[in-house]
Structures are given as structure tokens and as C-alpha cells.
Write a protein that holds these residues in place. Structure first.
Motif, PDB file in Angstrom:
ATOM      1  N   GLY A  59      55.783  40.257  47.434  1.00 52.80           N
ATOM      2  CA  GLY A  59      55.089  41.154  48.360  1.00 52.80           C
ATOM      3  C   GLY A  59      54.076  41.987  47.611  1.00 52.80           C
ATOM      4  N   GLY A  60      53.496  42.937  48.324  1.00 54.88           N
ATOM      5  CA  GLY A  60      52.588  43.887  47.684  1.00 54.88           C
ATOM      6  C   GLY A  60      51.158  43.404  47.605  1.00 54.88           C
ATOM      7  N   LEU A  61      50.422  43.943  46.638  1.00 55.48           N
ATOM      8  CA  LEU A  61      48.982  43.719  46.533  1.00 55.48           C
ATOM      9  C   LEU A  61      48.555  43.075  45.225  1.00 55.48           C
ATOM     10  N   PHE A  62      49.470  42.985  44.252  1.00 61.32           N
ATOM     11  CA  PHE A  62      49.051  42.663  42.892  1.00 61.32           C
ATOM     12  C   PHE A  62      49.875  41.553  42.271  1.00 61.32           C
ATOM     13  N   LEU A  63      49.249  40.817  41.382  1.00 60.49           N
ATOM     14  CA  LEU A  63      50.035  40.032  40.433  1.00 60.49           C
ATOM     15  C   LEU A  63      49.499  40.285  39.040  1.00 60.49           C
ATOM     16  N   TRP A  64      50.267  39.812  38.084  1.00 61.73           N
ATOM     17  CA  TRP A  64      50.102  40.242  36.706  1.00 61.73           C
ATOM     18  C   TRP A  64      49.981  39.004  35.852  1.00 61.73           C
ATOM     19  N   VAL A  65      48.905  38.939  35.105  1.00 60.39           N
ATOM     20  CA  VAL A  65      48.606  37.743  34.324  1.00 60.39           C
ATOM     21  C   VAL A  65      48.721  38.084  32.847  1.00 60.39           C
ATOM     22  N   ARG A  66      49.396  37.199  32.109  1.00 61.69           N
ATOM     23  CA  ARG A  66      49.492  37.398  30.652  1.00 61.69           C
ATOM     24  C   ARG A  66      48.752  36.280  29.943  1.00 61.69           C
TER      25      ARG A  66
ATOM     26  N   ALA B 294      52.777  52.692  28.577  1.00 61.91           N
ATOM     27  CA  ALA B 294      52.972  53.982  27.918  1.00 61.91           C
ATOM     28  C   ALA B 294      53.018  53.830  26.401  1.00 61.91           C
ATOM     29  N   ASP B 295      53.350  52.631  25.920  1.00 62.88           N
ATOM     30  CA  ASP B 295      53.479  52.431  24.472  1.00 62.88           C
ATOM     31  C   ASP B 295      52.222  51.816  23.857  1.00 62.88           C
ATOM     32  N   GLY B 296      51.144  51.712  24.628  1.00 66.04           N
ATOM     33  CA  GLY B 296      49.905  51.164  24.087  1.00 66.04           C
ATOM     34  C   GLY B 296      49.863  49.646  24.073  1.00 66.04           C
ATOM     35  N   GLY B 297      50.910  48.993  24.544  1.00 61.86           N
ATOM     36  CA  GLY B 297      50.945  47.535  24.580  1.00 61.86           C
ATOM     37  C   GLY B 297      50.152  46.967  25.753  1.00 61.86           C
ATOM     38  N   GLY B 298      50.444  45.701  26.061  1.00 67.64           N
ATOM     39  CA  GLY B 298      49.835  45.072  27.228  1.00 67.64           C
ATOM     40  C   GLY B 298      48.387  44.663  27.070  1.00 67.64           C
ATOM     41  N   ARG B 299      47.913  44.573  25.832  1.00 72.59           N
ATOM     42  CA  ARG B 299      46.496  44.253  25.622  1.00 72.59           C
ATOM     43  C   ARG B 299      46.127  42.850  26.099  1.00 72.59           C
ATOM     44  N   ASN B 300      47.129  41.978  26.143  1.00 71.74           N
ATOM     45  CA  ASN B 300      46.837  40.607  26.573  1.00 71.74           C
ATOM     46  C   ASN B 300      47.077  40.395  28.067  1.00 71.74           C
ATOM     47  N   ALA B 301      47.323  41.491  28.809  1.00 72.15           N
ATOM     48  CA  ALA B 301      47.643  41.351  30.238  1.00 72.15           C
ATOM     49  C   ALA B 301      46.518  41.877  31.118  1.00 72.15           C
ATOM     50  N   MET B 302      46.552  41.460  32.379  1.00 68.04           N
ATOM     51  CA  MET B 302      45.604  42.014  33.351  1.00 68.04           C
ATOM     52  C   MET B 302      46.261  42.061  34.720  1.00 68.04           C
ATOM     53  N   ARG B 303      45.829  43.046  35.520  1.00 68.86           N
ATOM     54  CA  ARG B 303      46.321  43.162  36.889  1.00 68.86           C
ATOM     55  C   ARG B 303      45.280  42.593  37.834  1.00 68.86           C
ATOM     56  N   LEU B 304      45.749  41.722  38.723  1.00 72.06           N
ATOM     57  CA  LEU B 304      44.846  41.141  39.717  1.00 72.06           C
ATOM     58  C   LEU B 304      45.279  41.553  41.119  1.00 72.06           C
ATOM     59  N   ASN B 305      44.331  42.029  41.892  1.00 71.92           N
ATOM     60  CA  ASN B 305      44.598  42.383  43.290  1.00 71.92           C
ATOM     61  C   ASN B 305      44.185  41.229  44.190  1.00 71.92           C
ATOM     62  N   PHE B 306      45.068  40.889  45.135  1.00 68.06           N
ATOM     63  CA  PHE B 306      44.723  39.793  46.048  1.00 68.06           C
ATOM     64  C   PHE B 306      44.568  40.240  47.501  1.00 68.06           C
ATOM     65  N   SER B 307      44.713  41.540  47.788  1.00 64.57           N
ATOM     66  CA  SER B 307      44.650  41.978  49.194  1.00 64.57           C
ATOM     67  C   SER B 307      43.222  42.159  49.684  1.00 64.57           C
ATOM     68  N   TYR B 308      42.316  42.540  48.800  1.00 69.19           N
ATOM     69  CA  TYR B 308      40.965  42.900  49.236  1.00 69.19           C
ATOM     70  C   TYR B 308      39.987  41.722  49.256  1.00 69.19           C
ATOM     71  N   PRO B 309      39.926  40.915  48.209  1.00 69.69           N
ATOM     72  CA  PRO B 309      38.942  39.819  48.238  1.00 69.69           C
ATOM     73  C   PRO B 309      39.299  38.784  49.307  1.00 69.69           C
ATOM     74  N   SER B 310      38.270  38.078  49.785  1.00 74.34           N
ATOM     75  CA  SER B 310      38.500  37.006  50.762  1.00 74.34           C
ATOM     76  C   SER B 310      39.100  35.792  50.047  1.00 74.34           C
ATOM     77  N   GLU B 311      39.582  34.844  50.823  1.00 72.12           N
ATOM     78  CA  GLU B 311      40.185  33.656  50.208  1.00 72.12           C
ATOM     79  C   GLU B 311      39.178  32.910  49.336  1.00 72.12           C
ATOM     80  N   SER B 312      37.942  32.804  49.812  1.00 77.33           N
ATOM     81  CA  SER B 312      36.969  32.060  48.992  1.00 77.33           C
ATOM     82  C   SER B 312      36.587  32.867  47.758  1.00 77.33           C
ATOM     83  N   GLU B 313      36.546  34.204  47.904  1.00 84.99           N
ATOM     84  CA  GLU B 313      36.291  35.023  46.716  1.00 84.99           C
ATOM     85  C   GLU B 313      37.432  34.854  45.705  1.00 84.99           C
ATOM     86  N   ILE B 314      38.648  34.768  46.201  1.00 87.30           N
ATOM     87  CA  ILE B 314      39.779  34.590  45.283  1.00 87.30           C
ATOM     88  C   ILE B 314      39.601  33.280  44.512  1.00 87.30           C
TER      89      ILE B 314
END
Lengths: 417, 417
Positions: free
Chosen positions: A330-337, A366-386
Motif C-alpha cells: 500500500g501507500g505511495l512509495f517504493l524503495w530501490v537499492r 539517521a546514521d548517514g547510510g542509504g547512499r545507494n538507495a532511492m525513494r520512488l513515488n508512484f501515486s502522482y505520475p501517470s502510468e505512461s510517465e511511470i
């Protein structure tokens, strides 16, 4: 020229502008940009026709109250509707346990202001909601992060962290949890993890702040109860919002919690804004009374569930080996590593040039990690934009993939040369 | 049972609920109470018909933006309209010098958060706006008060206070001024006092925070320029609101000031609520564009000017000798002083029993003074309520008047027996 910085307070002097907000500003300029960066709902979900009716009603029959100052606690009618709204999630509460806020971000700010002294500890997930980290840091608090897995926060590591803090004679004021379709990871905590969190909070005498803005947006699976509903000893403070089930532009959020905590929040909110807008509260109360939000919810869930599918399919199709992602229920986001060593922050400018935006993972950590990750939102862009945006992103990622490791042995030189 | 108080932050642990807000809660119960306590506009001034048109327009033509998250700085259209709105007061500014807030109380909170560390000094008037004192105290700041006379703050005493502070090596972060129809006293600063304040601020290297929510409500006399308009070196931060010229229920306020300060306020506001409601901002921008607020202003001024007259006449007619009051040239409030030794705080409960409410003077005084004073609001009650309420109040005051001093000389005993 006056040196304004010399006047700034210690706690907020070093506040960094939210990268997301700065990116959002770019995204409003109307460039042909595909943005996975924001947390915007799809405007197609806004109940515009209902709002037209309801605003006319409110202005025709209740203008003298809806346009006037209201009680700091919030519109009593709205608070009564919120009792019913939360009941659908197994939450039993009463009007006096609820304070309306101008967005759940204000609820986070208020919780920070009520509880946090400089140097206080807040335990957060790794990753955690950036807006929460910013709100708490603005009061000088220190964030201690605990790693999350697919079942939510790792409660064994949480127990270790709490023990370590106890040995340092540091007791966290609260544990900050986003248990449903977390921002940023999309991960949902199992019931067991929620129960264990409460046991640990009790054992280590901390409060729990449960931030739950996405709960209604479930595409699949079954919903574990909110932590607030599992809590038998009034240790949890629950935050929610209508930004995703009505519209963010009304900025309606709320706090539910123990009556003495709510009373203290009311006192502190008085000095912050006297009260939230009566007009938007009257509108939200009317929409809830009419049942508009619940009635529209299935369509919203279907829309976002389909967009999630489109994004998952595109990732599957486009992304090179070594890239992984979450599959949120559910929700608005997924997380890519991306593979270790890659840096999504460093890649962002290039991404913007390619016409695609995301939020780098590091600020959520909070620990400064996660440099190789990104958050992607899928609620706003259209299907073709996705589809197009993920293709652009995959090309960028592929270009930046570390070259396969060729260990070159040369006589007399070290491999690290 | 959890001891929640043990978790509260130092700065806000001792926050006191605003007496005004608590009284307002009483005043919403619908008792036959005449209230001079609030700072409510008369609902007759609310542009209800205009709001009906404008909300329909906004929802018909701009819903996707007006219901979405917006920039933290505020709706660009609204900020452009604010540039024009302030120009009527001789203020020359630009969009980038403006940040929209959810009420000017939020502007005060934001200014406190951006500038104030625990122990910092803010110089305020005696009396000063209670909401300002509360906002600044919530960040642990100390208020140093300077007496006001009929021309505004006493700038000679202000110079003395600043010198005294300098000797203690304490430099106030800012001087907090409410120069037009001050809340609570109704007093307006002369132009000379405004200019002297700026000279002193420069000499002692302080900023100036000018809080100006009532400026448009002038019944008589000529308006001196805002301090902000007299300031040639970008030392002043200007706060205003539409709570009195549109309606408080929309909670639209703003800050205008030097661009670096506005940028810092934006950064700090991001962690407070992300942005103010887009919907109410779009509505306000549309009303301003149509000219509705300026067009309605003369009627509002006439209404409040007449109510002020009714209150002044009633005070003249009803109050016993020894009671004095201000004759404000605008705004919502006047200020009544009872003979020395009387205590308006102690009298309040009895007043409520008699069906009349006011705000005691003491909470407006950073130095704990003002016990014999009270703030009376004349914008909200009807003319007949004003007459009846002042009569009730005068009877109460008369009953509590200290008995004339009879110096009784008895042989062998002291007069103080």
C-alpha cells in the motif's frame, strides 16, 4: 549589511532545506520532467464535486463559526467524526483524546516541541521519514537509528540499541514508528513487531509515536492493527492526516493520545497558531459526515494499486541485475537499492538533466547510510510517465553501474593502486 | 499509570494555557454571557457571498493546484497580491521577501524558532501582546519590558534598558513592537517613536519584529508609516494577517522581511508543516485580485468605529471616578485601568458569574505588573451587549472599589491597626 546568521538560534541555524521541497519547487516550473520525488496524491482522487457542494453548505449555514477563530483542540464536530474514522482501524478513543493539527507535519513539530530537549534521544527506523527527522532535530534531539527488514523495524536490534542507551544512562523520550507502508521504504510492520515494540517501550520506559498517514491505502494483504490499538497502557501517541484520503491542500492532520498529553499539546499549540483553520475543518467534518471519503477510498486504492503494478513491472523490465526494490502492499512509495558503492545523491543532478527525479536515500538515514538507495513515488505520475521515467532511470543506473571487478595482478604493485 | 510530565521538554513544560483561550472555550458554550475577552471580528464583516463565488471558482478552475501541496513560501499568486496589499501602507517589497504563514501567530512562533535560544532577551512593551510573549517564551527566551505611554513605547526608557543590558553583556535578539492600535492597549506609536526605535535598534545592533495585525482598521487620525516602511537598512521583520480584514477562520498571515531571513524562515517552516493550506491561500489570492477586501474595508471600519464609540460612551456613563481608559484610533481593543491596588484577575470569576468577561492585564505584562488593568474587546459584541456589559462591569468595579481612606487617629494605636 546586517549579518542575519549571527542572530539565528542554535537548534535551527543548521537546518537544511528539504531536498524534496527544493526538488518540488523545480517540479512546479512545468518542465517536461517525470517526478518520482514528491509524495503528491494524484489530483484525480480529489473530491472536487463534493467539495463544491460542501463549501457552499458550510458558507450558507455555518459561516459565522467556520470563518471565526475556533478552539485550539479543533472543531468539535470534526473531532467526533475522527473518533468514528479511527474506529474502522480498531481504535477506540474519544473526542478529548484528539487534537486537530494543520497537517501531520505540524503534529510531528508539536510532538517535538512538547517532548524534546536538546540532546534527547529519539529512536527511529533506518530509513525513516525525513520530515520526522527534521521536526525532531529542530529541537536539538539526537536520532538513533535501528535497521528495518521486510517485517518492519528489527526488534532484536532495537532491544540491543535500547540496552546500549541504558548503559549510557540515556533513555529515549520516544520510539518513532511509521508502521504502515512506511515513507520511504513502503514496508509494513507485522503484528508481532508492533507488539514487541510495545513490550520494549514498556521495559525501557519510552513513549511511542506512531505516524500513520497511509494506512487507508492498502492494495493487498491484511492490515495488522495500528500500534495505538494494540497499546493497553496509553503509551502511544498516534498521528494521522487526510492528505492522502481527501487532499493535502486542506492540511488536516490530527494527534490522538492520552488525555494529559493531548491537553499539553493543546497548551503548546496555542502559542504556535491559536487554532487550525476553522474553514477547512468544517469542510472536512462535513465530508466525513456525508461519508464521501470512505465512499471514494476504493477508487483511490485501485488507482494507486495499478500504478504500483506499472512501476513494479517497469522496474522488472528495465533495471539491470544487482538492483533490488520493495513491493509495498500500500501507500505511495517504493524503495530501490542499487549495488553497494553507488551514490544516488551524486547521480541526482544527472537524473534531473535526463528528465527524471527521485529522492536519494541518504537523508532518510539517521546514521548517514542509504547512499545507494532511492525513494520512488508512484501515486502522482501517470502510468505512461511511470514507464518512461523508470526507463530513463534504468538507463542512468546502468551507465553508473560499477564495472565488474577485474582484479589485476601486477608484479610489485598492490591491487589498490 | 505513566507519568507523562516526566517526558515533557523544559521549555514548554511550564507553558500556561492562555487565559483568553480558556475563557473563549467558556464563551462557546452558548451561555448568556457578554464577552469583551476575545479578539473576535464581528461575523457581519465576513465576505460570505464573495467567498461562495471564489471557492466555486477556485474549485472549478484550479482544484488540482489548490488542493495539492504547495511551496513552503506560499502560493506565488498570493505573495504577488501581498506585495500590492502592503504597498497601500508605503511598503515597497517583492515576492521573495514574503512568506505566507498559517496565521500571524504562526509567524510569531516561526520568528521565535528561527531566532531564540534559551536565555536570549527580547525587548517588549509593557503591556505587550500575550500571544507574542507566549510564542517567544516557548523557546526559553526572557522578556524585558519597557513602559508605554500614549505615544507608544517610551524610547528614553528603552534606551536606558538597552544600555543596562549592554552593561550585562546581553544583546537582545530583537525588539518586539505592535505599533498600530496595540493589543492590548489600543495605543498607536507616533512616527517619532518609530524612527527612534530604529535608531536604537541600529545603535544596539538588534533586529525589530513589527507585528501589525490591525493597521487597516483605523477610525480616525492619520496613520504613521509602518516601522518596516521607515527602515532603511532591512533590520525589520514585518508580520501581518487577514484575520481582521477577511476572516480568522482561514488563518492567513505572513512575514515580510530581508530575503536571507525569509529563506531561513522557509527552511524552518518546512519542518513545521511543509506548507500552509493551498486551498485557503488560493481563496485569499482570488479575493485580493477581485479587490473584495479593500472594497469591504470601509464598512468594517465604520462598524468597529461605531462600536468603539458605544463602548467609550458607556464607560463614561457607567464607570466610577478613578477608572481610566484609552481612546484608540483603531483596532479591536481598549484598555481600562482601575485604581491602584485593585486586582482584575481576582475579580474575573465574579465577573463571569455576572455574565461579563474581559482579559485581566497581568498576563500582558512581562514584569508581572498590570494587575489593576483589563483589556476590553469592542469588535465582537453587539452595541446593546456593549452597553449592558459595561454596566455590569461598572457595577462590579464599583463594588470592589477600595473604601475611601479614613485615617482614624486613636490614642496609643497606630493607623495601620
Amino acid at each position: 549589511m546586517i549579518d542575519y546568521e549571527a542572530f539565528y538560534a542554535t537548534n535551527t541555524r543548521s537546518a537544511e532545506r528539504s531536498l524534496i521541497r527544493e526538488l518540488l519547487k523545480v517540479s512546479r516550473t512545468g518542465k517536461a520532467m517525470i517526478s518520482f520525488a514528491g509524495g503528491f496524491p494524484d489530483p484525480a482522487t480529489f473530491p472536487v464535486a463534493e467539495l463544491k457542494e460542501v463549501t457552499q453548505d458550510v458558507l450558507a449555514t455555518g459561516a459565522a463559526l467556520a470563518l471565526q477563530y475556533g478552539p485550539t483542540e479543533g472543531d468539535p464536530n470534526l473531532r467526533d467524526e475522527l473518533v468514528k474514522w479511527m474506529a474502522k482501524d480498531g481504535i477506540t478513543t474519544r473526542r478529548d483524546n484528539i487534537l486537530v493539527t494543520t497537517s501531520s507535519q505540524q503534529a510531528l513539530d508539536l510532538v517535538g516541541k512538547v517532548f524534546l530537549d536538546p540532546g534527547d534521544v529519539v529512536v527511529v527506523e533506518l530509513p525513516s521519514y525525513l520530515g520526522g527527522l527534521q521536526a525532531f532535530r529542530a529541537y536539538g534531539a539526537e536520532m538513533v537509528g535501528v535497521i528495518q527488514d521486510d517485517d518492519g523495524i528489527d526488534t532484536n536490534l532495537l532491544a540491543d540499541a535500547l540496552l546500549r542507551l541504558r548503559r549510557q544512562r540515556r533513555r529515549p523520550k520516544f520510539l518513532y514508528a511509521v508502521p504502515d507502508f512506511q515513507n520511504p521504504s513502503g514496508i509494513t510492520w507485522t503484528r508481532q513487531r508492533r507488539e514487541r515494540l510495545l513490550v520494549l517501550a514498556r521495559e525501557f520506559e519510552c513513549l511511542v509515536v506512531e505516524d500513520n498517514p497511509y494506512r487507508e491505502l492498502r492494495f493487498s494483504g491484511t492490515a495488522p492493527p495500528p500500534i495505538f490499538a494494540l497499546d493497553g497502557e496509553a503509551r502511544t501517541i498516534y498521528l494521522s492526516t487526510f492528505s492522502k484520503t481527501l487532499a493535502p491542500g486542506l492540511r488536516i492532520g490530527w494527534i490522538a493520545g492520552p488525555e494529559p498529553v493531548i491537553a499539553q499539546c493543546v497548551t503548546v499549540k496555542q502559542a504556535m497558531d491559536l487554532c487550525s483553520p476553522s474553514f477547512t475543518q468544517a469542510i472536512a467534518a462535513a465530508l466525513l459526515r456525508r461519508g464521501d471519503l470512505l465512499r471514494r477510498l476504493p477508487d483511490t486504492v485501485t488507482l494507486y494499486g495499478r500504478k504500483r503494478e506499472v512501476m513494479l513491472e517497469a522496474l522488472e523490465r528495465e533495471m539491470p541485475a544487482g538492483v533490488t526494490w520493495t513491493r509495498p502492499e500500500g501507500g505511495l512509495f517504493l524503495w530501490v537499492r542499487l549495488p553497494d558503492g553507488m551514490d544516488t545523491g551524486a547521480m541526482l543532478r544527472e537524473a534531473v538533466e535526463e528528465g527524471v527525479m527521485y529522492v536519494p536515500g541518504q537523508p532518510f538515514h539517521a546514521d548517514g547510510g542509504g547512499r545507494n538507495a532511492m525513494r520512488l513515488n508512484f501515486s502522482y505520475p501517470s502510468e505512461s510517465e511511470i514507464r518512461d521515467g523508470i526507463a530513463r532511470l534504468a538507463r542512468l543506473v546502468t551507465r553508473h553501474l560499477p564495472a565488474p571487478v577485474h582484479t589485476i595482478h601486477r608484479r610489485g604493485t598492490s591491487v589498490s593502486d
